[in-house]
Motif scaffolding. Structure first.
Motif, PDB file in Angstrom:
ATOM      1  N   UNK A 297       6.484   3.721 -13.069  1.00  0.00           N
ATOM      2  CA  UNK A 297       6.605   4.472 -11.820  1.00  0.00           C
ATOM      3  C   UNK A 297       5.277   4.518 -11.069  1.00  0.00           C
ATOM      4  N   UNK A 298       4.170   4.639 -11.801  1.00  0.00           N
ATOM      5  CA  UNK A 298       2.854   4.653 -11.156  1.00  0.00           C
ATOM      6  C   UNK A 298       2.571   3.314 -10.476  1.00  0.00           C
ATOM      7  N   UNK A 299       2.965   2.215 -11.110  1.00  0.00           N
ATOM      8  CA  UNK A 299       2.762   0.894 -10.514  1.00  0.00           C
ATOM      9  C   UNK A 299       3.611   0.724  -9.260  1.00  0.00           C
ATOM     10  N   UNK A 300       4.841   1.223  -9.294  1.00  0.00           N
ATOM     11  CA  UNK A 300       5.657   1.217  -8.076  1.00  0.00           C
ATOM     12  C   UNK A 300       4.977   2.018  -6.967  1.00  0.00           C
ATOM     13  N   UNK A 301       4.463   3.199  -7.309  1.00  0.00           N
ATOM     14  CA  UNK A 301       3.755   4.024  -6.323  1.00  0.00           C
ATOM     15  C   UNK A 301       2.675   3.226  -5.610  1.00  0.00           C
ATOM     16  N   UNK A 302       1.876   2.516  -6.403  1.00  0.00           N
ATOM     17  CA  UNK A 302       0.740   1.782  -5.840  1.00  0.00           C
ATOM     18  C   UNK A 302       1.203   0.789  -4.785  1.00  0.00           C
ATOM     19  N   UNK A 303       2.266   0.053  -5.092  1.00  0.00           N
ATOM     20  CA  UNK A 303       2.773  -0.949  -4.156  1.00  0.00           C
ATOM     21  C   UNK A 303       3.319  -0.293  -2.892  1.00  0.00           C
ATOM     22  N   UNK A 304       4.139   0.737  -3.058  1.00  0.00           N
ATOM     23  CA  UNK A 304       4.776   1.375  -1.904  1.00  0.00           C
ATOM     24  C   UNK A 304       3.740   2.051  -1.014  1.00  0.00           C
ATOM     25  N   UNK A 305       2.762   2.723  -1.612  1.00  0.00           N
ATOM     26  CA  UNK A 305       1.720   3.368  -0.799  1.00  0.00           C
ATOM     27  C   UNK A 305       0.933   2.334  -0.007  1.00  0.00           C
ATOM     28  N   UNK A 306       0.542   1.251  -0.657  1.00  0.00           N
ATOM     29  CA  UNK A 306      -0.237   0.227   0.043  1.00  0.00           C
ATOM     30  C   UNK A 306       0.554  -0.383   1.187  1.00  0.00           C
ATOM     31  N   UNK A 307       1.835  -0.655   0.955  1.00  0.00           N
ATOM     32  CA  UNK A 307       2.668  -1.207   2.028  1.00  0.00           C
ATOM     33  C   UNK A 307       2.844  -0.204   3.164  1.00  0.00           C
ATOM     34  N   UNK A 308       2.985   1.072   2.833  1.00  0.00           N
ATOM     35  CA  UNK A 308       3.122   2.089   3.883  1.00  0.00           C
ATOM     36  C   UNK A 308       1.854   2.163   4.733  1.00  0.00           C
ATOM     37  N   UNK A 309       0.703   2.105   4.092  1.00  0.00           N
ATOM     38  CA  UNK A 309      -0.557   2.115   4.842  1.00  0.00           C
ATOM     39  C   UNK A 309      -0.694   0.874   5.711  1.00  0.00           C
ATOM     40  N   UNK A 310      -0.218  -0.254   5.189  1.00  0.00           N
ATOM     41  CA  UNK A 310      -0.296  -1.516   5.930  1.00  0.00           C
ATOM     42  C   UNK A 310       0.639  -1.536   7.133  1.00  0.00           C
ATOM     43  N   UNK A 311       1.846  -0.972   6.973  1.00  0.00           N
ATOM     44  CA  UNK A 311       2.896  -1.178   7.959  1.00  0.00           C
ATOM     45  C   UNK A 311       3.130  -0.014   8.910  1.00  0.00           C
ATOM     46  N   UNK A 312       2.596   1.161   8.602  1.00  0.00           N
ATOM     47  CA  UNK A 312       2.855   2.333   9.439  1.00  0.00           C
ATOM     48  C   UNK A 312       1.843   2.429  10.566  1.00  0.00           C
ATOM     49  N   UNK A 313       2.148   3.312  11.526  1.00  0.00           N
ATOM     50  CA  UNK A 313       1.315   3.424  12.697  1.00  0.00           C
ATOM     51  C   UNK A 313       0.048   4.230  12.520  1.00  0.00           C
ATOM     52  N   UNK A 314      -0.109   4.921  11.410  1.00  0.00           N
ATOM     53  CA  UNK A 314      -1.292   5.734  11.165  1.00  0.00           C
ATOM     54  C   UNK A 314      -1.178   6.394   9.811  1.00  0.00           C
ATOM     55  N   UNK A 315      -2.241   7.084   9.413  1.00  0.00           N
ATOM     56  CA  UNK A 315      -2.287   7.666   8.077  1.00  0.00           C
ATOM     57  C   UNK A 315      -1.188   8.692   7.860  1.00  0.00           C
ATOM     58  N   UNK A 316      -1.002   9.602   8.794  1.00  0.00           N
ATOM     59  CA  UNK A 316      -0.009  10.662   8.610  1.00  0.00           C
ATOM     60  C   UNK A 316       1.388  10.058   8.467  1.00  0.00           C
ATOM     61  N   UNK A 317       1.708   9.098   9.312  1.00  0.00           N
ATOM     62  CA  UNK A 317       3.007   8.440   9.229  1.00  0.00           C
ATOM     63  C   UNK A 317       3.150   7.696   7.901  1.00  0.00           C
ATOM     64  N   UNK A 318       2.081   7.030   7.445  1.00  0.00           N
ATOM     65  CA  UNK A 318       2.128   6.274   6.201  1.00  0.00           C
ATOM     66  C   UNK A 318       2.373   7.173   5.004  1.00  0.00           C
ATOM     67  N   UNK A 319       1.687   8.311   4.955  1.00  0.00           N
ATOM     68  CA  UNK A 319       1.844   9.203   3.813  1.00  0.00           C
ATOM     69  C   UNK A 319       3.220   9.857   3.818  1.00  0.00           C
ATOM     70  N   UNK A 320       3.741  10.160   4.985  1.00  0.00           N
ATOM     71  CA  UNK A 320       5.094  10.699   5.075  1.00  0.00           C
ATOM     72  C   UNK A 320       6.121   9.655   4.619  1.00  0.00           C
ATOM     73  N   UNK A 321       5.914   8.408   5.017  1.00  0.00           N
ATOM     74  CA  UNK A 321       6.811   7.323   4.616  1.00  0.00           C
ATOM     75  C   UNK A 321       6.786   7.153   3.098  1.00  0.00           C
ATOM     76  N   UNK A 322       5.604   7.137   2.518  1.00  0.00           N
ATOM     77  CA  UNK A 322       5.464   7.024   1.058  1.00  0.00           C
ATOM     78  C   UNK A 322       6.210   8.150   0.358  1.00  0.00           C
TER      79      UNK A 322
END
Length: 371
Positions: A297-322
């Motif tokens: 689960x931790x490894x999944x977290x790492x991938x999803x968080x990185x993709x959210x930071x890469x693909x979202x419009x900003x930090x707040x949106x990325x963290x909410x998406x994650x």
């Protein structure tokens, strides 16, 4: 800035760096640390997550594969036998290894890719302002960045600064041990699970003849620190004596290469992030070990968080998406694991290790992510 240089933290650093960001890791311990005794099985979903950050090959070179699981009752009779993992691709096979081995592989990958890892940096506090996040360490030093990723485990200092709810004792003592003297019945690449009268027991034998085993035993009270440090196999044997399975002989053949700990988890619903600080892995959603999904689960977290930071419009949106993408899945893992720990039948929903099309799509590095 990643707080914690264990499995979750180094995986997050690899993923965030692959997404194109500068990243540094801050680890509290002054050295990488020795193997404290626990081992793990990385399931199909964990190996798939590693493949997205180009680390599956390195990890597959350590430990050994598990391609089947047998389940026995307390008499030693086989209840069922099932395959494990995706046999179409060796990199999706389950892998059994010591936790320290996995952490070492990921750390070596981070160093090879030029990611700075600072040892002996124990977090004391953090503050956020319009410029980002400032970390303050117990030695008086500081670090500043845009985002802080709290990957500092069950007793997370980062979490205590966001949502100070403590871990819960989950009602079991968990034993891990190794033996080269035990000679249990075994089949290559198979893990055997035993539903004993007073324990849940599991073992597998490495290609080199070393037996890896664990036992989960119910107990009303957690072990004290002294009881943890002075534990011996003799304390576990009475709980195995009524079973006619290999468990008793395996534990009896174990010397001092064992450890015991208290099963703990976190209540669902805790706060995972602020505007610029986020929790991953056990810091966010620790579960009791019954499902064996903590590292995956931790490894999944790492991938999803990185993709959210890469693909979202900003930090707040990325963290909410994650948060929106990860919370239902990992909190189900907490619930399923808690039910297994308590001996309750789980519902008929999918097991947390299952890789369906939705999860495969979320993990796929080439796909864009959205909540």
């Amino acid at each position: 800035m990643v707080i914690g240089g264990g499995i979750a933290g180094t995986a997050a650093a690899l993923a965030v760096a692959k997404a194109g960001f500068d990243v540094s890791v801050y680890e509290a311990h002054p050295a990488s640390g020795a193997d404290i005794g626990a081992f793990l099985t990385l399931a199909d979903n964990g190996m798939r997550a590693l493949a997205q950050i180009d680390a599956a090959d390195a990890v597959a070179g350590r430990g050994f594969p598990l391609t089947a699981m047998a389940v026995l009752d307390h008499t030693g009779a086989e209840i069922t036998s099932v395959p494990l993992g995706g046999h179409d691709d060796p990199l999706t096979n389950y892998r059994c290894m010591r936790r320290a081995e996995l952490a070492d592989v990921l750390r070596a990958e981070a160093v090879r890719r030029g990611i700075p890892i600072r040892q002996g940096a124990r977090l004391a506090s953090l503050t956020e302002d319009e410029h980002g996040v400032t970390l303050r360490f117990t030695d008086g030093s500081t670090a500043t960045g845009d985002i802080a990723i709290g990957a500092d485990g069950l007793d997370s200092t980062t979490r205590s600064l966001i949502d100070p709810g403590p871990p819960r004792y989950a009602g079991q003592h968990v034993w891990y041990g190794y033996s080269t003297a035990a000679q249990p019945p075994t089949t290559p690449e198979r893990i055997t699970m035993i539903r004993g009268c007073a324990s849940a027991f599991g073992y597998c034998v490495s290609p080199f003849g070393e037996t890896f085993w664990f036992a989960r035993t119910s107990a009303a009270e957690p072990l004290s620190a002294d009881e943890i440090t002075t534990a011996t196999p003799d304390q576990l044997l009475p709980l195995l004596s009524n079973d006619t399975t290999p468990a008793y002989d395996i534990v009896a053949a174990t010397g001092d290469r064992l450890m015991v700990t208290n099963a703990s988890d976190l209540a669902p619903g805790i706060r995972w992030h602020t505007e610029a600080t986020v929790l991953i892995g056990d810091a966010a959603h620790a579960a009791s070990p019954a499902t064996g999904q903590g590292a995956s689960m931790a490894l999944e977290d790492a991938v999803v968080l990185a993709k959210a930071l890469r693909d979202s419009g900003g930090t707040i949106e990325a963290l909410r998406c994650y948060d929106e993408l990860r919370r239902p899945r990992v909190e189900r893992n907490i619930e399923v694991s808690a039910a297994a720990t308590a001996g309750r039948p789980r519902d008929q929903g999918p097991h947390p290790s299952r890789v369906d099309d939705e999860l495969a799509g979320v993990l796929d590095w080439q796909s864009r992510i959205h909540s």
